[in-house]
Design an enzyme around this catalytic site. Structure first.
Site, PDB file in Angstrom:
ATOM      1  N   ARG A  76      -0.979  -8.824  11.702  1.00 52.61           N
ATOM      2  CA  ARG A  76      -0.500  -8.883  10.319  1.00 52.61           C
ATOM      3  C   ARG A  76       1.025  -8.868  10.304  1.00 52.61           C
ATOM      4  O   ARG A  76       1.639  -7.848  10.605  1.00 52.61           O
ATOM      5  CB  ARG A  76      -1.042  -7.713   9.489  1.00 52.61           C
ATOM      6  CG  ARG A  76      -0.499  -7.741   8.056  1.00 52.61           C
ATOM      7  CD  ARG A  76      -1.308  -6.903   7.080  1.00 52.61           C
ATOM      8  NE  ARG A  76      -1.225  -5.477   7.316  1.00 52.61           N
ATOM      9  CZ  ARG A  76      -1.682  -4.548   6.458  1.00 52.61           C
ATOM     10  NH1 ARG A  76      -2.260  -4.930   5.322  1.00 52.61           N
ATOM     11  NH2 ARG A  76      -1.597  -3.264   6.762  1.00 52.61           N
ATOM     12  N   ASP A 105      -0.825   4.897   4.706  1.00 46.32           N
ATOM     13  CA  ASP A 105       0.217   3.925   5.008  1.00 46.32           C
ATOM     14  C   ASP A 105       1.016   3.669   3.732  1.00 46.32           C
ATOM     15  O   ASP A 105       0.899   4.413   2.758  1.00 46.32           O
ATOM     16  CB  ASP A 105      -0.353   2.644   5.631  1.00 46.32           C
ATOM     17  CG  ASP A 105      -1.202   1.831   4.667  1.00 46.32           C
ATOM     18  OD1 ASP A 105      -1.281   2.175   3.465  1.00 46.32           O
ATOM     19  OD2 ASP A 105      -1.797   0.831   5.115  1.00 46.32           O
TER      20      ASP A 105
END
Length: 536
Positions: free
Chosen positions: A162, A443
């Protein structure tokens, strides 16, 4: 190293990364930047125009100009690439060397190595992360770390990467005086060094694409893929990209996003936490969009349920994977009863996903892999569920944007948001983007929810269930108390906690919340700030 004309690298190349930032790779990055950065910046400006219209009361809707794409039944996306036929459990995490080995060995079908939300973009993290993936692709990542040996198993998860979203910039790598797109930097380095090697080993250059808000942003990725494959002489169509539907505007353009990437598409993913953040942020001018505690905003509330149903229907209509969202829970040590309760929540979440028609799901910790795998093995006998068409689904624009969520704002919920925001931001500035907080692996997305919830509670004068009005005066002592707790955590400096507290208190008092805390705080990383030349 002799750099191409116009290129400046503002920090030293970390030891070991010389094989990544080679003259040839840097030249490739330069081509990507000069070809696509103007379009990237224009697309980011378009996001501002959309937000301005939303602030004036114009609702989001399905695009009339692309109705033909949605209505046309004949087109489909590319068939699953090697190693992506069965994605029933995917594990995610940053590109730390030990993390990469453990995740690849976890028993999951794939591992998404993350340069984005679970990663603090220090220069070392970004470049040495590329070293780790380079070595992982070649099965040469075995290491002794902290006196313990870590070896890659012969049979391991398929690697996906990613890159950063379009809004983030690599401020330590300048081309013609301007910072490069962080996403193109991450994609370009990984692709340049590993595409042909991955293909030779039986898989390919596979990516997760985050934070998009318009199908033209997907077209930009598709064009970058086409240029990249031509540049190195790789087979056209070898790339696959799974798009995270994690912004409210993208939920109205799922089919268009698949259409733009169709030769390179491997499906869509329900990026649930960022989706909640985007839902609040994009509907920031609506008093009716004020949410209760984050724990009440579950996958079964109406707007989340509508989003899931539409995503599964859309993906299976176009014959690609509909991936479920993240279970961020981590095991609770020394409390079997509490741990069992948490794992039961994970099982219920994965059962909801597989019965909704998802083809796979995400977990954040290796201990959750067998739990999720067992649920999908029981309920999904084939490699995927593309045959589950969900033709009964008819999701309206009103359902997607419906802000009604039952629940209350509680004193505990306020404090938990303050704690999560401070803990994450301070750790992020300190170089760690994946942080265990209250038995969850947090996160940037969850910190963003905390930030915009605190902002909207202040903005619209919300009261807690105990009757306390949420004002800056109410929040300041909570920030002080939680700051003291966070500053005592190993590896987090008191200075970084102060920066985080000052930032969050300014945010809750702003007219509007800023777009991304990662963009705001990047200047606190080494070499993280840059002054653009006039006109750039």
């Amino acid at each position: 190293m002799s750099l191409p004309a116009g290129v400046t690298i503002t920090l030293p190349i970390p030891s070991g990364a010389e094989k990544i930032l080679t003259p040839e790779a840097v030249q490739f990055l330069t081509v990507l930047h000069r070809t696509f950065d103007k379009r990237r910046l224009q697309l980011l400006e378009n996001r501002k125009k959309v937000q301005a219209e939303l602030d004036k009361g114009k609702p989001l809707n399905f695009l009339p100009e692309t109705a033909n794409i949605r209505a046309e039944a004949s087109w489909a996306c590319a068939p699953p690439a090697p190693g992506l036929e069965d994605r029933r459990v995917e594990i995610t995490g940053p590109t730390d060397r030990k993390m990469v080995i453990n995740a690849l060995n976890s028993g999951a079908k794939t591992f998404m190595a993350d340069f984005e939300d679970s990663n603090s973009p220090t220069w070392d993290n970004m470049v040495l992360g590329q070293v780790n993936l380079y070595d992982a692709v070649r099965n040469q990542i075995d290491s002794v770390i902290g006196g313990k040996e870590y070896k890659l198993k012969p049979k391991h998860a398929v690697l996906l990467v990613r890159p950063r979203g379009w809004h983030l910039e690599e401020t330590r790598f300048l081309v013609d005086g301007a910072p490069m797109s962080g996403g193109l930097f991450d994609f370009g380095l990984y692709f340049f060094h590993n595409a042909k090697e991955a293909i030779a080993r039986g898989f390919g250059p596979y990516f997760y694409l985050p934070k998009m808000e318009h199908h033209l942003e997907a077209r930009l990725w598709n064009d970058a893929f086409n240029l990249a494959t031509s540049y190195i002489g790789a087979p056209q169509g070898c790339i696959r990209g799974t798009v995270l539907i994690e912004t409210l505007p993208a939920a109205f353009q799922m089919e268009e996003i698949l259409y733009e990437l169709r030769e390179h598409s491997s499906g869509l993913n329900c990026g649930r936490w960022d989706y909640i953040f985007s839902f609040i942020k994009r509907q920031r001018a609506l008093r009716s969009a004020v949410f209760p505690d984050r724990t009440d905003v579950t996958m079964t509330v109406p707007f989340m349920s509508a989003y899931v149903s539409l995503l599964v229907q859309t993906c299976h209509k176009r014959k690609v994977a509909a991936m479920g969202g993240m279970s961020a829970q981590i095991p609770i040590k020394n409390d079997p009863k509490a741990n069992d309760a948490v794992m039961d929540k994970v099982r219920a979440d994965k059962l909801r996903e597989v019965t909704a028609g998802h083809d796979g799901t995400w977990v954040a910790h290796p201990a959750l892999v067998p739990i999720a795998m067992a649920i999908f093995d029981e309920h999904m006998k084939g490699p995927n569920q593309y045959f589950v068409r969900r033709e009964e689904v008819s999701v309206t624009a009103k359902q997607i944007a419906d802000p009604k969520v039952p629940g209350q704002v509680t004193d505990v919920g306020v404090r938990e948001n303050v704690s999560a925001a401070l803990s994450y931001c301070a750790a992020w500035i300190s170089g760690n983007g994946c942080v265990p907080i209250n038995n969850l692996m947090e996160d940037a997305a969850t910190a963003e929810i905390a930030r915009v919830q605190l902002w909207q509670w202040v903005k619209y004068g919300s009261k807690t269930s105990s009757g306390k009005q949420i004002t800056p005066a109410y929040l300041k002592p909570i920030f002080a108390e939680e700051s003291a707790k966070v500053a005592s955590i190993k590896g987090i400096s008191a200075d970084h906690v102060r920066i985080s507290s000052d930032y969050m208190l300014a945010q809750v008092q702003a007219q509007w919340p800023s777009e991304f805390l990662t963009s705001d705080l990047q200047g606190h990383l080494a070499g993280g700030s840059v002054v653009r030349k006039a006109g750039l």
